[in-house]
Design a protein around this motif. Structure first.
Motif, PDB file in Angstrom:
ATOM      1  N   GLU A  90      66.379  51.057  29.873  1.00  0.00           N
ATOM      2  CA  GLU A  90      67.255  52.073  29.373  1.00  0.00           C
ATOM      3  C   GLU A  90      67.220  53.121  30.586  1.00  0.00           C
ATOM      4  O   GLU A  90      66.078  53.672  30.883  1.00  0.00           O
ATOM      5  N   ILE A  92      68.180  56.840  31.599  1.00  0.00           N
ATOM      6  CA  ILE A  92      68.372  58.008  30.656  1.00  0.00           C
ATOM      7  C   ILE A  92      68.618  59.104  31.652  1.00  0.00           C
ATOM      8  O   ILE A  92      67.709  59.310  32.537  1.00  0.00           O
ATOM      9  N   ARG A  94      69.677  63.436  32.227  1.00  0.00           N
ATOM     10  CA  ARG A  94      69.666  64.536  31.348  1.00  0.00           C
ATOM     11  C   ARG A  94      70.176  65.703  32.093  1.00  0.00           C
ATOM     12  O   ARG A  94      69.645  65.975  33.326  1.00  0.00           O
ATOM     13  N   ALA A  98      66.747  68.284  25.544  1.00  0.00           N
ATOM     14  CA  ALA A  98      66.937  67.757  24.135  1.00  0.00           C
ATOM     15  C   ALA A  98      65.981  66.793  23.818  1.00  0.00           C
ATOM     16  O   ALA A  98      65.312  66.163  24.760  1.00  0.00           O
ATOM     17  N   GLY A  99      65.903  66.490  22.931  1.00  0.00           N
ATOM     18  CA  GLY A  99      65.293  65.082  22.087  1.00  0.00           C
ATOM     19  C   GLY A  99      63.929  64.897  22.667  1.00  0.00           C
ATOM     20  O   GLY A  99      63.091  65.711  22.664  1.00  0.00           O
ATOM     21  N   SER A 100      63.760  63.758  23.187  1.00  0.00           N
ATOM     22  CA  SER A 100      62.288  63.301  23.566  1.00  0.00           C
ATOM     23  C   SER A 100      61.681  64.059  24.695  1.00  0.00           C
ATOM     24  O   SER A 100      60.671  64.330  24.849  1.00  0.00           O
ATOM     25  N   PHE A 101      62.658  64.697  25.778  1.00  0.00           N
ATOM     26  CA  PHE A 101      62.188  65.352  26.465  1.00  0.00           C
ATOM     27  C   PHE A 101      61.717  66.875  26.266  1.00  0.00           C
ATOM     28  O   PHE A 101      60.738  67.386  26.508  1.00  0.00           O
ATOM     29  N   ASP A 175      72.794  64.725  27.715  1.00  0.00           N
ATOM     30  CA  ASP A 175      72.455  63.622  28.046  1.00  0.00           C
ATOM     31  C   ASP A 175      72.785  62.330  27.657  1.00  0.00           C
ATOM     32  O   ASP A 175      73.623  62.258  26.585  1.00  0.00           O
ATOM     33  N   PHE A 176      72.312  61.150  28.289  1.00  0.00           N
ATOM     34  CA  PHE A 176      72.991  59.816  27.736  1.00  0.00           C
ATOM     35  C   PHE A 176      71.972  58.875  28.251  1.00  0.00           C
ATOM     36  O   PHE A 176      71.079  59.067  29.252  1.00  0.00           O
ATOM     37  N   LYS A 177      72.444  57.551  27.813  1.00  0.00           N
ATOM     38  CA  LYS A 177      71.628  56.251  28.022  1.00  0.00           C
ATOM     39  C   LYS A 177      72.647  55.149  28.571  1.00  0.00           C
ATOM     40  O   LYS A 177      73.543  54.984  28.102  1.00  0.00           O
ATOM     41  N   ASP A 197      76.736  57.092  20.114  1.00  0.00           N
ATOM     42  CA  ASP A 197      75.514  56.558  19.718  1.00  0.00           C
ATOM     43  C   ASP A 197      74.690  56.824  21.054  1.00  0.00           C
ATOM     44  O   ASP A 197      73.418  56.709  20.611  1.00  0.00           O
ATOM     45  N   THR A 198      75.255  56.825  22.084  1.00  0.00           N
ATOM     46  CA  THR A 198      74.209  56.695  23.221  1.00  0.00           C
ATOM     47  C   THR A 198      74.469  58.083  24.094  1.00  0.00           C
ATOM     48  O   THR A 198      73.658  58.077  25.237  1.00  0.00           O
ATOM     49  N   CYS A 199      75.191  58.918  23.720  1.00  0.00           N
ATOM     50  CA  CYS A 199      75.086  60.293  24.467  1.00  0.00           C
ATOM     51  C   CYS A 199      74.846  61.466  23.478  1.00  0.00           C
ATOM     52  O   CYS A 199      75.054  61.165  22.212  1.00  0.00           O
ATOM     53  N   ARG A 200      74.314  62.628  24.114  1.00  0.00           N
ATOM     54  CA  ARG A 200      74.420  63.877  23.282  1.00  0.00           C
ATOM     55  C   ARG A 200      75.534  64.689  23.760  1.00  0.00           C
ATOM     56  O   ARG A 200      75.423  64.807  24.941  1.00  0.00           O
ATOM     57  N   ARG A 216      70.605  60.867  13.063  1.00  0.00           N
ATOM     58  CA  ARG A 216      68.910  60.748  13.071  1.00  0.00           C
ATOM     59  C   ARG A 216      68.183  62.087  12.573  1.00  0.00           C
ATOM     60  O   ARG A 216      67.312  61.904  11.872  1.00  0.00           O
TER      61      ARG A 216
HETATM   62  P1  TMP Z   1      65.959  60.859  23.767  1.00  0.00           P
HETATM   63  O1  TMP Z   1      65.925  62.555  23.858  1.00  0.00           O
HETATM   64  O2  TMP Z   1      65.453  60.601  22.501  1.00  0.00           O
HETATM   65  O3  TMP Z   1      64.940  60.160  24.601  1.00  0.00           O
HETATM   66  O4  TMP Z   1      67.257  60.358  23.935  1.00  0.00           O
HETATM   67  C1  TMP Z   1      67.934  60.700  25.210  1.00  0.00           C
HETATM   68  C2  TMP Z   1      69.243  59.800  25.109  1.00  0.00           C
HETATM   69  O5  TMP Z   1      69.368  58.405  25.164  1.00  0.00           O
HETATM   70  C3  TMP Z   1      70.379  60.471  24.050  1.00  0.00           C
HETATM   71  O6  TMP Z   1      71.593  60.794  24.451  1.00  0.00           O
HETATM   72  C4  TMP Z   1      70.362  59.418  23.118  1.00  0.00           C
HETATM   73  C5  TMP Z   1      70.227  57.975  23.726  1.00  0.00           C
HETATM   74  N1  TMP Z   1      69.350  57.016  23.257  1.00  0.00           N
HETATM   75  C6  TMP Z   1      69.881  55.842  23.195  1.00  0.00           C
HETATM   76  O7  TMP Z   1      71.101  55.505  23.475  1.00  0.00           O
HETATM   77  N2  TMP Z   1      69.133  54.767  22.471  1.00  0.00           N
HETATM   78  C7  TMP Z   1      68.029  54.909  22.125  1.00  0.00           C
HETATM   79  O8  TMP Z   1      67.179  54.050  21.511  1.00  0.00           O
HETATM   80  C8  TMP Z   1      67.222  56.486  22.391  1.00  0.00           C
HETATM   81  C9  TMP Z   1      65.781  56.671  21.910  1.00  0.00           C
HETATM   82  C10 TMP Z   1      68.084  57.228  22.968  1.00  0.00           C
END
Ligand code: TMP
Length: 236
Positions: A90, A92, A94, A98-101, A175-177, A197-200, A216
């Motif tokens: 995956e 990512i 940024r 945000a989020g996990s960072f 951010d996005f994945k 689903d995959t971007c903030r 979430r």
């Molecule tokens: P995170 O801050 O939780 O690591 O997420 C970073 C970005 O990745 C956020 O835009 C959401 C996306 N993401 C996914 O698309 N799938 C996932 O399983 C996770 C954990 C995050």
């Protein structure tokens, strides 16, 4: 194109074979999960929105010179894509903390970075998609050094384009994945989806969250946020 057997069912999509061996049919679901499937729910209308938003973004990216798996939108929820073998990383990017960072490094959300960051997670549900670096990915044989370089450079190119595109819609791309796949000849192409689903996505003025973080974090207004993103992108 004929829809054939179900090949794979993921958390948000089903993948079907077609009568062409190198073409797959993706069908988007309204199912939503978070925290590696621990939290489950439904976001009504999400499948159609993510399908249409993803296809629109993939088409724009193709024009920008980013190769993608996209072939043709068949209906609200169904799309034909090129068959790829997914690189189990995956990717990512940024632009803003945000989020996990923010959690990992103990900083607040909303710090605007001077330059974008990139990180990889190893796509492995049993392990909870752990953070991985490129040396570890090479050691595990997940991708070649050349593939990793291609993926990095495509991912930053996608970011440059998307950041500018969303800015015009008054949205900060936080951010996005991304996920990438290999065609049968080894060419690396952008695969999977680009969606709320995959971007903030944060509104530039109000900083309101317009993405899956509403689900979430139980913020409410989940469906409205997805609708708002579709409206800003597709005008409907
Ligand atoms: P995170 O801050 O939780 O690591 O997420 C970073 C970005 O990745 C956020 O835009 C959401 C996306 N993401 C996914 O698309 N799938 C996932 O399983 C996770 C954990 C995050």
């Amino acid at each position: 194109m004929e829809k054939k057997e179900l090949l794979y069912e993921g958390k948000a999509k089903r993948v079907f074979a077609t009568d062409k061996p190198d073409v797959l049919l993706v069908s988007y679901k309204d199912d939503a999960t978070a925290f590696n499937g621990l939290k489950k729910g439904t976001i009504s209308g999400k499948g159609a929105i993510n399908n249409r938003v993803t296809n629109f973004m993939m088409s724009l990216l193709e024009k920008e010179g980013v190769p993608t798996h996209f072939i043709e939108e068949l209906s609200d929820r169904e799309t034909l894509v090129k068959k790829v073998s997914i690189v189990p990383l995956e990717v990512i990017i940024r632009n803003i903390s945000a989020g996990s960072f923010a959690k990992r490094y103990g900083v607040e959300e909303g710090i605007v970075f001077a330059q974008p960051t990139i990180e990889f997670s190893y796509k492995n549900d049993d392990l909870g998609d752990p953070l991985i670096n490129s040396y570890h990915a090479l050691a595990l044989g997940l991708a070649t050094a050349e593939e990793i370089e291609t993926i990095k450079s495509l991912a930053f190119k996608v970011n440059t384009f998307l950041k500018g595109f969303f800015k015009k819609l008054n949205i900060d791309l936080v951010d996005f994945k991304l996920e990438f796949g290999r065609l049968s000849d080894g060419t690396i192409v952008l695969a999977d989806e680009i969606s709320p689903d995959t971007c903030r996505f944060w509104d530039c003025d109000t900083h309101e969250k317009l993405d899956k973080d509403r689900f979430r974090r139980d913020l409410g207004g989940v469906e409205d946020a997805y609708q708002e993103i579709m409206k800003r992108i597709l005008g409907e």
